[in-house]
Design an enzyme around this catalytic site. Structure first.
Site, PDB file in Angstrom:
ATOM      1  N   LYS A 208      93.011 -69.766  40.573  1.00 24.21           N
ATOM      2  CA  LYS A 208      93.401 -68.375  40.353  1.00 24.21           C
ATOM      3  C   LYS A 208      92.468 -67.392  41.052  1.00 24.21           C
ATOM      4  O   LYS A 208      91.331 -67.708  41.374  1.00 24.21           O
ATOM      5  CB  LYS A 208      93.541 -68.090  38.855  1.00 24.21           C
ATOM      6  CG  LYS A 208      94.843 -68.723  38.333  1.00 24.21           C
ATOM      7  CD  LYS A 208      95.188 -68.410  36.914  1.00 24.21           C
ATOM      8  CE  LYS A 208      96.544 -69.092  36.597  1.00 24.21           C
ATOM      9  NZ  LYS A 208      96.867 -69.067  35.180  1.00 24.21           N
ATOM     10  N   ARG A 250      95.467 -77.028  32.607  1.00 24.58           N
ATOM     11  CA  ARG A 250      96.602 -77.106  33.535  1.00 24.58           C
ATOM     12  C   ARG A 250      96.058 -76.877  34.948  1.00 24.58           C
ATOM     13  O   ARG A 250      95.537 -75.797  35.224  1.00 24.58           O
ATOM     14  CB  ARG A 250      97.616 -76.021  33.151  1.00 24.58           C
ATOM     15  CG  ARG A 250      98.826 -75.908  34.051  1.00 24.58           C
ATOM     16  CD  ARG A 250      99.685 -74.720  33.632  1.00 24.58           C
ATOM     17  NE  ARG A 250     100.847 -74.589  34.486  1.00 24.58           N
ATOM     18  CZ  ARG A 250     100.836 -73.955  35.653  1.00 24.58           C
ATOM     19  NH1 ARG A 250      99.735 -73.407  36.116  1.00 24.58           N
ATOM     20  NH2 ARG A 250     101.947 -73.875  36.368  1.00 24.58           N
TER      21      ARG A 250
HETATM   22  N1  PMM Z   1      99.729 -70.064  35.104  1.00 22.09           N
HETATM   23  C1  PMM Z   1     100.704 -70.056  36.029  1.00 22.09           C
HETATM   24  C2  PMM Z   1     101.957 -70.620  35.747  1.00 22.09           C
HETATM   25  N2  PMM Z   1     102.211 -71.186  34.558  1.00 22.09           N
HETATM   26  N3  PMM Z   1     101.499 -71.792  32.404  1.00 22.09           N
HETATM   27  C3  PMM Z   1     100.549 -71.807  31.460  1.00 22.09           C
HETATM   28  N4  PMM Z   1     100.807 -72.369  30.254  1.00 22.09           N
HETATM   29  N5  PMM Z   1      99.313 -71.274  31.673  1.00 22.09           N
HETATM   30  C4  PMM Z   1      98.980 -70.687  32.860  1.00 22.09           C
HETATM   31  O1  PMM Z   1      97.841 -70.200  32.987  1.00 22.09           O
HETATM   32  C5  PMM Z   1      99.968 -70.634  33.881  1.00 22.09           C
HETATM   33  C6  PMM Z   1     101.236 -71.220  33.609  1.00 22.09           C
HETATM   34  C7  PMM Z   1     100.458 -69.453  37.368  1.00 22.09           C
HETATM   35  O2  PMM Z   1      99.835 -70.370  38.201  1.00 22.09           O
HETATM   36  P1  PMM Z   1     100.548 -71.204  39.402  1.00 22.09           P
HETATM   37  O3  PMM Z   1     101.501 -70.251  40.089  1.00 22.09           O
HETATM   38  O4  PMM Z   1      99.400 -71.563  40.255  1.00 22.09           O
HETATM   39  O5  PMM Z   1     101.247 -72.377  38.816  1.00 22.09           O
END
Ligand code: PMM
Length: 269
Positions: A208, A250
Protein backbone atom coordinates in the site's frame (compact mmCIF):
# COMPACT_ATOMS: atom_id res chain seq x y z
CA UNK A 1 -0.27 -19.42 13.84
CA UNK A 2 -1.35 -16.31 11.95
CA UNK A 3 -3.09 -17.21 8.70
CA UNK A 4 -2.12 -15.78 5.33
CA UNK A 5 -4.67 -14.67 2.77
CA UNK A 6 -3.21 -14.59 -0.75
CA UNK A 7 -4.54 -11.88 -3.07
CA UNK A 8 -5.85 -12.95 -6.48
CA UNK A 9 -6.93 -9.87 -8.40
CA UNK A 10 -8.71 -10.75 -11.64
CA UNK A 11 -8.48 -7.46 -13.46
CA UNK A 12 -7.34 -7.00 -17.06
CA UNK A 13 -3.61 -6.34 -17.32
CA UNK A 14 -1.52 -5.10 -20.17
CA UNK A 15 -0.32 -8.61 -21.06
CA UNK A 16 -3.67 -10.35 -21.17
CA UNK A 17 -4.76 -9.02 -24.57
CA UNK A 18 -8.21 -8.53 -23.08
CA UNK A 19 -8.74 -12.29 -23.57
CA UNK A 20 -11.07 -13.64 -20.90
CA UNK A 21 -9.63 -17.15 -21.09
CA UNK A 22 -6.10 -15.94 -20.55
CA UNK A 23 -7.13 -13.77 -17.60
CA UNK A 24 -8.88 -16.67 -15.88
CA UNK A 25 -6.02 -19.07 -16.55
CA UNK A 26 -3.44 -16.66 -15.23
CA UNK A 27 -5.44 -15.92 -12.10
CA UNK A 28 -5.96 -19.62 -11.31
CA UNK A 29 -2.28 -20.43 -11.87
CA UNK A 30 -1.27 -17.47 -9.72
CA UNK A 31 -3.67 -18.55 -6.97
CA UNK A 32 -2.38 -22.10 -6.96
CA UNK A 33 1.17 -20.80 -6.66
CA UNK A 34 0.19 -18.65 -3.65
CA UNK A 35 -1.54 -21.65 -2.13
CA UNK A 36 1.61 -23.76 -2.56
CA UNK A 37 3.62 -20.97 -0.91
CA UNK A 38 1.44 -21.13 2.20
CA UNK A 39 -1.77 -19.15 1.74
CA UNK A 40 -4.62 -20.70 3.70
CA UNK A 41 -7.27 -18.62 1.90
CA UNK A 42 -7.25 -17.07 -1.57
CA UNK A 43 -9.06 -13.74 -1.75
CA UNK A 44 -10.45 -13.33 -5.27
CA UNK A 45 -11.48 -9.87 -6.47
CA UNK A 46 -12.66 -8.49 -9.82
CA UNK A 47 -12.95 -4.81 -9.00
CA UNK A 48 -10.08 -2.58 -7.93
CA UNK A 49 -10.63 -0.59 -4.75
CA UNK A 50 -7.47 1.46 -5.20
CA UNK A 51 -7.74 5.18 -4.48
CA UNK A 52 -9.46 6.88 -7.41
CA UNK A 53 -10.43 3.57 -9.08
CA UNK A 54 -13.52 3.45 -11.33
CA UNK A 55 -16.31 1.02 -10.44
CA UNK A 56 -17.07 -1.91 -12.75
CA UNK A 57 -20.56 -3.36 -13.22
CA UNK A 58 -21.50 -6.55 -11.37
CA UNK A 59 -21.88 -8.41 -14.66
CA UNK A 60 -18.28 -7.78 -15.66
CA UNK A 61 -17.15 -8.42 -12.10
CA UNK A 62 -18.84 -11.83 -12.05
CA UNK A 63 -17.53 -12.78 -15.50
CA UNK A 64 -14.07 -12.21 -14.10
CA UNK A 65 -14.29 -13.89 -10.71
CA UNK A 66 -16.77 -16.77 -10.97
CA UNK A 67 -14.76 -19.03 -13.34
CA UNK A 68 -11.65 -18.41 -11.22
CA UNK A 69 -13.48 -19.28 -7.99
CA UNK A 70 -14.95 -22.43 -9.55
CA UNK A 71 -11.52 -23.69 -10.56
CA UNK A 72 -9.83 -22.85 -7.26
CA UNK A 73 -12.65 -24.49 -5.30
CA UNK A 74 -12.41 -27.56 -7.55
CA UNK A 75 -8.72 -27.70 -6.62
CA UNK A 76 -9.71 -27.80 -2.95
CA UNK A 77 -8.65 -24.26 -2.00
CA UNK A 78 -10.65 -22.19 0.52
CA UNK A 79 -11.77 -19.04 -1.31
CA UNK A 80 -12.93 -15.61 -0.20
CA UNK A 81 -14.72 -13.20 -2.55
CA UNK A 82 -13.55 -9.57 -2.35
CA UNK A 83 -16.58 -7.53 -3.45
CA UNK A 84 -18.84 -4.61 -2.58
CA UNK A 85 -21.77 -6.23 -4.40
CA UNK A 86 -24.40 -8.46 -2.76
CA UNK A 87 -25.19 -10.11 -6.10
CA UNK A 88 -21.54 -10.96 -6.72
CA UNK A 89 -21.14 -12.20 -3.14
CA UNK A 90 -24.14 -14.53 -3.52
CA UNK A 91 -22.94 -15.82 -6.91
CA UNK A 92 -19.44 -16.42 -5.50
CA UNK A 93 -20.79 -18.42 -2.56
CA UNK A 94 -22.89 -20.49 -4.98
CA UNK A 95 -19.61 -21.14 -6.84
CA UNK A 96 -18.03 -22.37 -3.61
CA UNK A 97 -16.53 -19.31 -1.85
CA UNK A 98 -16.65 -19.64 1.95
CA UNK A 99 -15.99 -16.05 2.97
CA UNK A 100 -17.41 -12.74 1.75
CA UNK A 101 -14.82 -9.97 2.11
CA UNK A 102 -16.55 -6.59 1.88
CA UNK A 103 -14.15 -3.68 2.41
CA UNK A 104 -17.19 -1.47 3.08
CA UNK A 105 -18.46 -3.73 5.89
CA UNK A 106 -21.92 -3.86 4.32
CA UNK A 107 -22.27 -0.10 3.74
CA UNK A 108 -21.82 0.00 -0.04
CA UNK A 109 -24.69 -2.32 -0.96
CA UNK A 110 -27.87 -2.29 1.16
CA UNK A 111 -28.53 -5.94 0.25
CA UNK A 112 -25.13 -7.24 1.35
CA UNK A 113 -25.86 -8.26 4.93
CA UNK A 114 -29.03 -10.16 4.01
CA UNK A 115 -27.17 -11.90 1.17
CA UNK A 116 -24.36 -12.99 3.50
CA UNK A 117 -26.78 -14.07 6.23
CA UNK A 118 -28.63 -16.27 3.77
CA UNK A 119 -25.47 -17.67 2.19
CA UNK A 120 -24.03 -19.10 5.40
CA UNK A 121 -20.59 -17.72 4.49
CA UNK A 122 -18.25 -15.96 6.92
CA UNK A 123 -18.26 -12.16 6.63
CA UNK A 124 -15.10 -10.02 6.66
CA UNK A 125 -16.10 -6.46 7.56
CA UNK A 126 -13.79 -3.65 6.52
CA UNK A 127 -13.60 -0.15 8.01
CA UNK A 128 -14.78 2.18 5.27
CA UNK A 129 -16.19 5.67 4.92
CA UNK A 130 -16.85 6.05 1.21
CA UNK A 131 -16.10 4.91 -2.31
CA UNK A 132 -12.55 5.01 -3.66
CA UNK A 133 -13.16 8.04 -5.86
CA UNK A 134 -13.33 10.42 -2.90
CA UNK A 135 -12.40 8.41 0.18
CA UNK A 136 -9.67 10.82 1.31
CA UNK A 137 -12.34 13.48 1.82
CA UNK A 138 -13.46 11.35 4.78
CA UNK A 139 -10.01 10.95 6.34
CA UNK A 140 -10.68 13.10 9.38
CA UNK A 141 -10.13 11.66 12.82
CA UNK A 142 -9.22 12.73 16.32
CA UNK A 143 -8.12 9.33 17.59
CA UNK A 144 -7.90 7.11 14.56
CA UNK A 145 -7.66 3.61 16.07
CA UNK A 146 -10.43 4.33 18.59
CA UNK A 147 -12.79 5.72 15.94
CA UNK A 148 -12.04 2.84 13.57
CA UNK A 149 -12.75 0.36 16.38
CA UNK A 150 -15.99 2.17 17.25
CA UNK A 151 -17.24 2.18 13.66
CA UNK A 152 -16.31 -1.49 13.22
CA UNK A 153 -18.29 -2.25 16.37
CA UNK A 154 -21.33 -0.59 14.74
CA UNK A 155 -20.86 -2.74 11.61
CA UNK A 156 -20.58 -5.87 13.80
CA UNK A 157 -23.85 -4.93 15.51
CA UNK A 158 -25.58 -4.42 12.16
CA UNK A 159 -24.30 -7.77 10.88
CA UNK A 160 -25.48 -9.56 14.03
CA UNK A 161 -28.89 -7.86 13.74
CA UNK A 162 -29.11 -9.17 10.17
CA UNK A 163 -28.73 -12.72 11.43
CA UNK A 164 -25.01 -13.31 10.86
CA UNK A 165 -23.70 -15.20 13.90
CA UNK A 166 -20.79 -13.46 15.68
CA UNK A 167 -18.61 -16.56 15.13
CA UNK A 168 -18.89 -15.92 11.37
CA UNK A 169 -17.51 -12.37 11.57
CA UNK A 170 -14.03 -11.07 10.84
CA UNK A 171 -13.11 -7.39 11.28
CA UNK A 172 -10.51 -5.43 9.30
CA UNK A 173 -9.39 -1.86 10.06
CA UNK A 174 -9.21 -1.10 6.33
CA UNK A 175 -5.64 0.12 5.96
CA UNK A 176 -5.58 2.80 3.23
CA UNK A 177 -9.37 3.18 3.15
CA UNK A 178 -10.29 6.78 4.09
CA UNK A 179 -6.94 6.99 5.85
CA UNK A 180 -3.99 9.01 4.66
CA UNK A 181 -0.28 8.45 5.29
CA UNK A 182 0.46 8.53 9.02
CA UNK A 183 -3.15 7.71 9.98
CA UNK A 184 -2.43 4.15 8.82
CA UNK A 185 0.48 3.90 11.26
CA UNK A 186 -1.83 5.22 14.01
CA UNK A 187 -4.26 2.38 13.27
CA UNK A 188 -1.51 -0.24 13.29
CA UNK A 189 -0.09 1.14 16.53
CA UNK A 190 -3.57 0.81 18.03
CA UNK A 191 -4.34 -2.67 16.68
CA UNK A 192 -5.00 -3.92 20.21
CA UNK A 193 -8.17 -1.79 20.22
CA UNK A 194 -9.37 -3.68 17.13
CA UNK A 195 -8.34 -7.07 18.56
CA UNK A 196 -10.25 -6.20 21.77
CA UNK A 197 -13.52 -6.04 19.80
CA UNK A 198 -13.66 -9.85 19.90
CA UNK A 199 -14.06 -11.15 16.34
CA UNK A 200 -11.12 -12.49 14.36
CA UNK A 201 -9.00 -9.64 12.93
CA UNK A 202 -7.70 -9.43 9.37
CA UNK A 203 -5.17 -6.78 8.31
CA UNK A 204 -4.07 -5.83 4.80
CA UNK A 205 -1.05 -3.58 4.35
CA UNK A 206 0.28 -5.25 1.24
CA UNK A 207 2.12 -2.92 -1.15
CA UNK A 208 0.00 0.00 0.00
CA UNK A 209 0.88 3.60 -0.67
CA UNK A 210 1.64 4.51 2.97
CA UNK A 211 4.44 1.90 2.96
CA UNK A 212 5.93 3.33 -0.21
CA UNK A 213 5.71 6.83 1.27
CA UNK A 214 7.58 5.68 4.38
CA UNK A 215 10.31 4.00 2.34
CA UNK A 216 10.54 7.00 0.04
CA UNK A 217 11.32 9.24 3.00
CA UNK A 218 14.12 6.87 3.94
CA UNK A 219 15.47 6.43 0.41
CA UNK A 220 19.02 7.32 -0.46
CA UNK A 221 18.10 7.98 -4.08
CA UNK A 222 14.83 9.49 -5.29
CA UNK A 223 13.75 6.27 -7.02
CA UNK A 224 10.21 4.96 -7.23
CA UNK A 225 9.84 2.37 -4.44
CA UNK A 226 10.00 -1.04 -6.13
CA UNK A 227 7.52 -3.86 -5.63
CA UNK A 228 10.11 -5.99 -3.85
CA UNK A 229 10.81 -3.20 -1.35
CA UNK A 230 7.06 -2.86 -0.72
CA UNK A 231 6.86 -6.64 -0.21
CA UNK A 232 9.64 -6.52 2.36
CA UNK A 233 7.86 -3.71 4.21
CA UNK A 234 4.63 -5.73 3.97
CA UNK A 235 6.33 -8.77 5.53
CA UNK A 236 7.52 -6.60 8.43
CA UNK A 237 4.11 -5.00 9.05
CA UNK A 238 2.49 -8.44 8.80
CA UNK A 239 4.96 -9.79 11.38
CA UNK A 240 4.22 -6.90 13.74
CA UNK A 241 0.47 -7.38 13.19
CA UNK A 242 0.89 -11.05 14.09
CA UNK A 243 2.61 -9.97 17.31
CA UNK A 244 -0.36 -7.69 18.02
CA UNK A 245 -2.68 -10.71 17.89
CA UNK A 246 -4.34 -10.55 14.48
CA UNK A 247 -5.83 -13.73 13.07
CA UNK A 248 -4.78 -13.23 9.43
CA UNK A 249 -2.89 -10.95 7.07
CA UNK A 250 -3.85 -10.32 3.43
CA UNK A 251 -0.85 -10.11 1.09
CA UNK A 252 0.25 -10.23 -2.54
CA UNK A 253 3.60 -11.95 -1.91
CA UNK A 254 2.87 -14.94 0.29
CA UNK A 255 6.42 -16.33 0.42
CA UNK A 256 8.05 -13.30 2.08
CA UNK A 257 5.26 -12.89 4.63
CA UNK A 258 5.34 -16.60 5.42
CA UNK A 259 9.06 -16.34 6.24
CA UNK A 260 8.43 -13.27 8.39
CA UNK A 261 5.66 -15.07 10.30
CA UNK A 262 7.89 -18.13 10.81
CA UNK A 263 10.43 -15.83 12.48
CA UNK A 264 7.76 -14.29 14.71
CA UNK A 265 6.55 -17.70 15.78
CA UNK A 266 10.07 -18.91 16.49
CA UNK A 267 10.64 -15.76 18.58
CA UNK A 268 7.45 -16.09 20.55
CA UNK A 269 7.93 -19.82 21.01
N1 PMM B 1 -7.40 -3.91 0.58
C1 PMM B 1 -7.67 -3.93 -0.74
C2 PMM B 1 -8.66 -4.79 -1.25
N2 PMM B 1 -9.35 -5.60 -0.45
N3 PMM B 1 -9.80 -6.44 1.70
C3 PMM B 1 -9.56 -6.43 3.02
N4 PMM B 1 -10.27 -7.25 3.84
N5 PMM B 1 -8.62 -5.62 3.58
C4 PMM B 1 -7.87 -4.77 2.82
O1 PMM B 1 -7.03 -4.04 3.39
C5 PMM B 1 -8.11 -4.73 1.42
C6 PMM B 1 -9.09 -5.61 0.89
C7 PMM B 1 -6.91 -3.05 -1.67
O2 PMM B 1 -5.71 -3.65 -2.02
P1 PMM B 1 -5.38 -4.38 -3.44
O3 PMM B 1 -6.02 -3.53 -4.52
O4 PMM B 1 -3.91 -4.33 -3.49
O5 PMM B 1 -5.93 -5.76 -3.40
Amino acid sequence: MTAIWGIVNVTPDSFSDGGRYLEVDRAVAHGLRLRAEGASVLDVGGESTRPGAERVGTEVEQQRVIPVIEQLVAAGVPVSIDTLSAATAAAAVRAGARIVNDVSGGLADPDMRAAVAESGADFAIGHWRGFSADMYAHAEYRRVAREVAGELQERVGEAAASGIAPSRLIVDPGIGFAKAGAQNWDVLRGLDEIVALGPRVLVGTSRKRFLAETLQHDSVGGDEVSESRRDLATAVTSALAARAGVWAVRVHDVASTRDALAVVHAWTG
